[in-house]
Design a protein around this motif. Structure first.
Motif, short mmCIF file in Angstrom:
data_model
loop_
_atom_site.label_atom_id
_atom_site.label_comp_id
_atom_site.label_asym_id
_atom_site.label_seq_id
_atom_site.Cartn_x
_atom_site.Cartn_y
_atom_site.Cartn_z
N SER A 25 13.02 -34.97 12.59
CA SER A 25 13.40 -36.33 12.22
C SER A 25 12.04 -37.28 11.78
O SER A 25 10.74 -36.75 12.10
N GLY A 26 12.04 -38.16 10.83
CA GLY A 26 10.78 -38.92 10.41
C GLY A 26 10.24 -38.27 9.50
O GLY A 26 9.21 -38.85 9.05
N LEU A 27 10.60 -37.07 8.78
CA LEU A 27 9.85 -36.45 7.71
C LEU A 27 10.21 -37.11 6.38
O LEU A 27 11.25 -37.27 6.01
N GLU A 28 9.32 -37.91 5.73
CA GLU A 28 9.30 -38.37 4.56
C GLU A 28 8.95 -37.81 3.14
O GLU A 28 9.25 -38.28 2.14
N TYR A 29 8.31 -36.79 3.43
CA TYR A 29 7.82 -36.10 2.35
C TYR A 29 9.12 -35.27 1.37
O TYR A 29 10.00 -34.80 1.76
N THR A 30 9.02 -35.46 -0.11
CA THR A 30 9.72 -34.98 -0.83
C THR A 30 9.59 -33.14 -0.85
O THR A 30 10.57 -32.85 -0.93
N HIS A 31 8.41 -32.84 -1.06
CA HIS A 31 7.96 -31.58 -0.99
C HIS A 31 7.16 -31.10 0.16
O HIS A 31 6.20 -31.81 0.43
N TYR A 32 7.61 -30.08 1.19
CA TYR A 32 6.96 -29.54 2.16
C TYR A 32 7.35 -28.29 2.63
O TYR A 32 8.14 -27.66 1.74
N ALA A 33 6.84 -27.66 3.84
CA ALA A 33 7.46 -26.27 4.34
C ALA A 33 7.54 -26.49 5.58
O ALA A 33 6.88 -27.50 6.25
N MET A 34 8.18 -25.86 5.91
CA MET A 34 8.53 -25.85 7.55
C MET A 34 8.09 -24.34 8.08
O MET A 34 8.49 -23.33 7.30
N GLY A 35 7.75 -24.17 9.11
CA GLY A 35 7.10 -22.95 9.73
C GLY A 35 7.50 -22.79 11.25
O GLY A 35 7.70 -23.96 11.94
N TRP A 36 7.37 -21.56 11.38
CA TRP A 36 7.45 -21.22 12.93
C TRP A 36 6.12 -20.41 13.32
O TRP A 36 5.91 -19.56 12.69
N PHE A 37 5.56 -20.79 14.37
CA PHE A 37 4.17 -20.18 15.00
C PHE A 37 4.60 -19.65 16.07
O PHE A 37 5.62 -20.32 16.93
N ARG A 38 3.74 -18.87 16.82
CA ARG A 38 3.94 -18.35 18.33
C ARG A 38 2.58 -18.29 18.96
O ARG A 38 1.58 -17.91 17.90
N CYS A 96 7.66 -24.90 16.37
CA CYS A 96 8.14 -25.52 14.87
C CYS A 96 6.91 -26.41 14.61
O CYS A 96 6.53 -26.98 14.96
N ALA A 97 6.63 -26.30 13.11
CA ALA A 97 5.65 -27.11 12.72
C ALA A 97 6.23 -27.49 11.09
O ALA A 97 6.75 -26.83 10.49
N GLY A 98 5.73 -28.76 10.67
CA GLY A 98 5.73 -29.20 9.28
C GLY A 98 4.49 -29.38 8.57
O GLY A 98 3.70 -29.72 9.19
N SER A 99 4.64 -29.10 7.31
CA SER A 99 3.38 -29.02 6.72
C SER A 99 3.08 -30.24 6.05
O SER A 99 3.78 -31.21 6.13
N VAL A 100 1.92 -30.58 5.40
CA VAL A 100 1.24 -31.65 4.80
C VAL A 100 2.22 -31.48 3.32
O VAL A 100 2.86 -30.37 3.24
N PRO A 101 2.15 -32.58 2.58
CA PRO A 101 2.96 -32.50 1.28
C PRO A 101 2.71 -31.22 0.73
O PRO A 101 1.40 -30.89 0.55
N PHE A 102 3.61 -30.54 0.23
CA PHE A 102 3.30 -29.01 -0.40
C PHE A 102 4.27 -28.83 -1.37
O PHE A 102 5.53 -28.89 -1.19
N PHE A 103 3.70 -28.61 -2.77
CA PHE A 103 4.57 -28.12 -3.73
C PHE A 103 3.90 -27.10 -4.27
O PHE A 103 2.77 -27.06 -4.62
N PRO A 104 4.53 -25.61 -4.44
CA PRO A 104 3.91 -24.47 -4.87
C PRO A 104 3.41 -24.39 -6.10
O PRO A 104 4.11 -24.85 -7.07
N THR A 105 2.37 -24.04 -6.43
CA THR A 105 1.85 -23.96 -7.60
C THR A 105 0.81 -22.38 -7.50
O THR A 105 0.75 -21.81 -6.63
#
Length: 133
Positions: A25-38, A96-105
């Motif tokens: 919730s609260g994620l406002e970026y248009t482009h981003y990544a989601m990740g799982w870490f352990r 679970c983690a959310g990235s900084v704004p990310f658009f792949p290049t």
């Protein structure tokens, strides 16, 4: 403020399966990544899997390829980690983690940000996964 809430951890026998969920919730970026870490006791936190919402590409650490699958249901604002054929070495706290704004290049790929902890700015509280007979 971004909030990530994980669920689905637990105790499972070797060879078993679990599905972790991460409600965002609260994620406002248009482009981003989601990740799982352990993070296992006495070890550094490592990336397990990540997903780019822009092109729907995924990346995995070698040790889980073919066993784990990351996916996302945008209608539920939830990211999942399906874990099959679990092994004792998968025992860890999963975050679970959310990235900084990310658009792949070409110069900044999903694999690039997967390996850099500094690219991940929002974290859940973690859920314990224990694989043991």
């Amino acid at each position: 403020q971004v909030q990530l809430v994980e669920s689905g951890g637990g105790l499972v026998q070797p060879g078993g399966s679990l599905r972790l969920s991460c409600e965002v919730s609260g994620l406002e970026y248009t482009h981003y990544a989601m990740g799982w870490f352990r993070q296992a006791p006495g070890k550094e936190r490592e990336g397990v899997a990540c997903y780019s919402n822009s092109d729907r590409r995924t990346a995995y650490v070698d040790s889980v390829k073919g066993r784990f699958t990351i996916s996302r249901d945008p209608t539920k604002h939830t990211t999942y980690l399906q874990m099959n054929d679990l092994k004792p070495e998968d025992t860890a706290v999963y975050f679970c983690a959310g990235s900084v704004p990310f658009f792949p290049t070409e110069s900044r790929t999903l694999e690039d940000i997967f390996s850099r902890q500094s690219e991940w700015e929002s974290w859940g509280q973690g859920t314990q996964v224990t694989v043991s007979s």
